[in-house]
Design a protein around this motif. Structure first.
Motif, PDB file in Angstrom:
ATOM      1  N   LEU A  17      11.540 -12.440 -37.314  1.00 59.12           N
ATOM      2  CA  LEU A  17      11.147 -12.310 -36.013  1.00 59.12           C
ATOM      3  C   LEU A  17      10.756 -13.432 -35.331  1.00 59.12           C
ATOM      4  N   LYS A  18      11.655 -14.035 -34.470  1.00 67.43           N
ATOM      5  CA  LYS A  18      11.579 -15.183 -33.655  1.00 67.43           C
ATOM      6  C   LYS A  18      12.446 -15.290 -32.801  1.00 67.43           C
ATOM      7  N   LEU A  19      12.334 -16.388 -31.697  1.00 70.87           N
ATOM      8  CA  LEU A  19      13.199 -16.324 -30.767  1.00 70.87           C
ATOM      9  C   LEU A  19      14.519 -17.036 -31.287  1.00 70.87           C
ATOM     10  N   LYS A  20      15.774 -16.529 -30.920  1.00 74.91           N
ATOM     11  CA  LYS A  20      16.905 -16.808 -31.544  1.00 74.91           C
ATOM     12  C   LYS A  20      17.687 -17.987 -30.936  1.00 74.91           C
ATOM     13  N   PHE A 158      13.729  -6.487 -16.367  1.00 72.85           N
ATOM     14  CA  PHE A 158      14.437  -5.739 -17.371  1.00 72.85           C
ATOM     15  C   PHE A 158      15.579  -6.556 -17.934  1.00 72.85           C
ATOM     16  N   ILE A 159      16.295  -7.171 -17.348  1.00 68.71           N
ATOM     17  CA  ILE A 159      17.153  -8.179 -17.778  1.00 68.71           C
ATOM     18  C   ILE A 159      16.731  -9.004 -18.856  1.00 68.71           C
ATOM     19  N   ASN A 160      15.563  -9.811 -18.250  1.00 66.29           N
ATOM     20  CA  ASN A 160      15.258 -10.573 -19.192  1.00 66.29           C
ATOM     21  C   ASN A 160      14.433 -10.115 -20.580  1.00 66.29           C
ATOM     22  N   CYS A 161      13.720  -9.040 -20.382  1.00 64.32           N
ATOM     23  CA  CYS A 161      13.108  -8.329 -21.495  1.00 64.32           C
ATOM     24  C   CYS A 161      14.183  -7.745 -22.593  1.00 64.32           C
ATOM     25  N   ALA A 162      15.547  -7.316 -22.057  1.00 63.13           N
ATOM     26  CA  ALA A 162      16.426  -6.522 -22.847  1.00 63.13           C
ATOM     27  C   ALA A 162      17.405  -7.504 -23.730  1.00 63.13           C
ATOM     28  N   SER A 163      17.584  -8.433 -23.341  1.00 62.26           N
ATOM     29  CA  SER A 163      18.209  -9.334 -24.213  1.00 62.26           C
ATOM     30  C   SER A 163      18.566 -10.785 -23.557  1.00 62.26           C
ATOM     31  N   VAL A 164      18.387 -11.977 -24.487  1.00 60.07           N
ATOM     32  CA  VAL A 164      18.602 -13.307 -24.084  1.00 60.07           C
ATOM     33  C   VAL A 164      20.226 -13.563 -23.703  1.00 60.07           C
ATOM     34  N   LYS A 165      21.020 -12.682 -24.589  1.00 61.89           N
ATOM     35  CA  LYS A 165      22.544 -12.908 -24.303  1.00 61.89           C
ATOM     36  C   LYS A 165      22.744 -12.405 -22.848  1.00 61.89           C
ATOM     37  N   LEU A 166      22.283 -10.934 -22.630  1.00 62.31           N
ATOM     38  CA  LEU A 166      22.461 -10.405 -21.287  1.00 62.31           C
ATOM     39  C   LEU A 166      22.155 -11.368 -20.439  1.00 62.31           C
ATOM     40  N   SER A 167      20.791 -11.952 -20.342  1.00 65.67           N
ATOM     41  CA  SER A 167      20.303 -12.873 -19.254  1.00 65.67           C
ATOM     42  C   SER A 167      21.095 -13.886 -19.098  1.00 65.67           C
ATOM     43  N   ILE A 340      10.485  -6.694 -31.172  1.00 62.76           N
ATOM     44  CA  ILE A 340      10.733  -6.655 -32.376  1.00 62.76           C
ATOM     45  C   ILE A 340      12.279  -6.312 -32.588  1.00 62.76           C
ATOM     46  N   GLU A 341      13.001  -5.854 -31.698  1.00 60.11           N
ATOM     47  CA  GLU A 341      14.341  -5.653 -31.555  1.00 60.11           C
ATOM     48  C   GLU A 341      15.173  -6.114 -30.726  1.00 60.11           C
ATOM     49  N   HIS A 342      14.521  -6.739 -29.513  1.00 57.13           N
ATOM     50  CA  HIS A 342      15.390  -7.548 -28.752  1.00 57.13           C
ATOM     51  C   HIS A 342      15.156  -8.938 -28.864  1.00 57.13           C
ATOM     52  N   PHE A 343      14.247  -9.441 -29.368  1.00 59.10           N
ATOM     53  CA  PHE A 343      13.713 -10.886 -29.788  1.00 59.10           C
ATOM     54  C   PHE A 343      13.644 -11.888 -28.296  1.00 59.10           C
TER      55      PHE A 343
END
Length: 479
Positions: A17-20, A158-167, A340-343
């Motif tokens: 659990l950490k920023l990827k 929402f976009i920034n909370c959902a996924s780094v890749k999506l952002s 804990i899921e989206h990092f």
């Protein structure tokens, strides 16, 4: 500004659990370019030409704004590879000058600078997105503008909370879109140059001779359009191979943006004279009316799309400031937690969006926010002089990127001029209010950070937020 408990019960995560590290070179370039190119180059570059006094001087100032921004980016490249921690200026100021300057930066950026930037961008998006329905920007109702702006902020959060890749994908997509929009303007300008529309470039240095004040104000306007060159330092810990990606992305981005800005201004001048630019509130729109014909709608569409990408990029980096500060114990510890899921640093991103939403409510806050803009350059100055400080204090410390010494000297002196010039030229009570607001952060720093005052109410509230947002402290505090 107080601490909370670790989650009482967490299932073992399949991943640490950490920023990827999910941001590569293309994503890094897109993040910088996508954040820098917002509404400014489309709407009103007249501020530069107004103060420059002539076409030639204006184009030179645009060029030197790009050079100065590149100098700043190179200084940040050295600092970011020397101190490879997310949070932009925060970890740099913390290591150089201690907790109080670092805290005041994080406080100012979190409470004022970043949310106000997101709010202003969202309002700009709303105005131009609604323009086709109402005919022109001036006819768009204020209530409709605010409603669309609020919806945009929610989507961006929402976009920034959902996924780094999506952002990063969204920023990359709209970054490509805004570059294509500028290329359309540039190609149209090249065609007009080929057709002989060069009269506005004749005797290009004729006009009023700018003084020191006018040159300073022209640079201030131009550098505002370049603002965002430091965005990658906020996400150093999420870069793939940061020692190579950070400097390459910074240099490539500044070359791209400087080239596009110069060529776009040249294109504007193939259609409008200097006087016409100075009387236009939306230069790109005026350009489109002459050149694009029935495709004139593409300008408000391009501005809206451009600003949307900038909003996503701005929110992406803003959350990393409060995240980094909370990790060091300067802010409420829940802001240092990761989904804990989206990092993603969801609490920090949500805080930025919440303050921006509150800023949408007032009828007119733009004038107040403008007086805080000098604070940005004050922190740029303070950060870049750390290059000189570290060279003196830690000469043997490893520096994967080491810039020539004149670069931080020139940039630091220029930043200091930009901070002092508007105050000396027109001292007003608002500047004092801005300084007081920055120092107001000490009201929270002294009890909650320095004396580590704890509150059971805040502790319980944090536990509630942890469960509601499904976040937890990273397994490692640094990478």
């Amino acid at each position: 500004m107080s601490e909370s408990e670790n989650p009482t019960s967490q299932q073992s995560e399949p991943e640490e659990l950490k920023l990827k590290r999910q941001v590569g070179l293309v994503g890094g370039i897109s993040l910088i370019v996508g954040t820098i190119i917002g509404s400014g180059i489309f709407i009103s570059p007249k501020g530069v030409f107004l103060n420059a006094g002539s076409v030639g001087a204006g184009l030179l100032i645009w060029f030197f704004c790009g050079v100065l921004s590149t100098f700043g980016a190179l200084c940040y490249a050295e600092l970011g590879t020397m101190i490879p921690k997310s949070g932009g200026e925060f970890p740099i100021l913390l290591e150089a000058f201690g907790p109080i300057p670092a805290y005041l930066f994080a406080w100012t950026a979190t409470v004022v600078l970043k949310p106000s930037s997101l709010c202003l961008l969202s309002l700009t998006f709303a105005k131009y997105a609604l323009t086709p329905a109402y005919g022109n920007c001036d006819s768009v109702p204020e209530s409709a503008t605010k409603l669309v702006a609020a919806c945009l902020i929610l989507i961006v959060v929402f976009i920034n909370c959902a996924s780094v890749k999506l952002s990063t994908k969204v920023v990359t997509f709209f970054g490509i879109g805004k570059i294509l929009s500028l290329i359309i303007i540039i190609i149209a300008g090249i065609v007009r140059l080929g057709q002989g529309y060069t009269q506005n470039f004749q005797n290009s240095f004729e006009g009023t001779t700018p003084g020191v004040r006018e040159v300073t104000l022209a640079f201030y306007q131009g550098l505002w359009a370049f603002d965002g060159w430091n965005q990658l330092n906020y996400v150093v810990e999420e870069l793939k191979n940061p020692y190579k990606t950070l400097p390459r992305a910074l240099v490539a981005s500044m070359l791209i943006v400087t080239g596009l800005y110069l060529l776009t201004n040249v294109s504007y001048l193939t259609v409008m004279s200097l006087d016409e630019i100075l009387t236009s509130n939306a230069v790109a729109a005026s350009f489109g009316e002459v050149v694009l014909g029935f495709m004139v709608w593409i300008i408000p569409f391009s501005v809206a799309a451009s600003v949307f990408g900038t909003c996503v990029g701005s929110c992406f980096t803003a959350g990393r400031i409060s995240y980094a500060a909370a990790r060091e114990g300067h802010f409420n510890q829940v802001l240092a937690m990761v989904h804990i899921e989206h990092f993603t640093p969801a609490p920090a991103v949500i805080l930025n969006g919440t303050i921006a939403l509150l800023m949408v409510i007032p009828n007119d806050f733009d004038s107040l926010v403008n007086y805080y803009s000098f604070a940005t350059w004050a922190f740029y100055f303070t950060t870049c002089i750390t290059v000189l400080y570290f060279r003196y204090k830690m000469p043997d410390r490893p520096r994967p990127v080491k810039v020539p010494l004149p670069i931080p000297i020139i940039f630091s002196l220029s930043s200091l001029c930009l901070v002092l010039a508007p105050i000396i030229d027109d001292p007003q009570i608002q500047y004092l209010i801005a300084v007081v607001t920055i120092l107001l952060g000490l009201v929270f720093y002294i009890p909650f950070v320095h004396f580590k005052l704890k509150s059971q109410v805040i502790r319980n509230f944090n536990i509630f937020l942890q469960k509601t947002l499904m976040v937890s402290l990273p397994e490692e505090t640094t990478t």
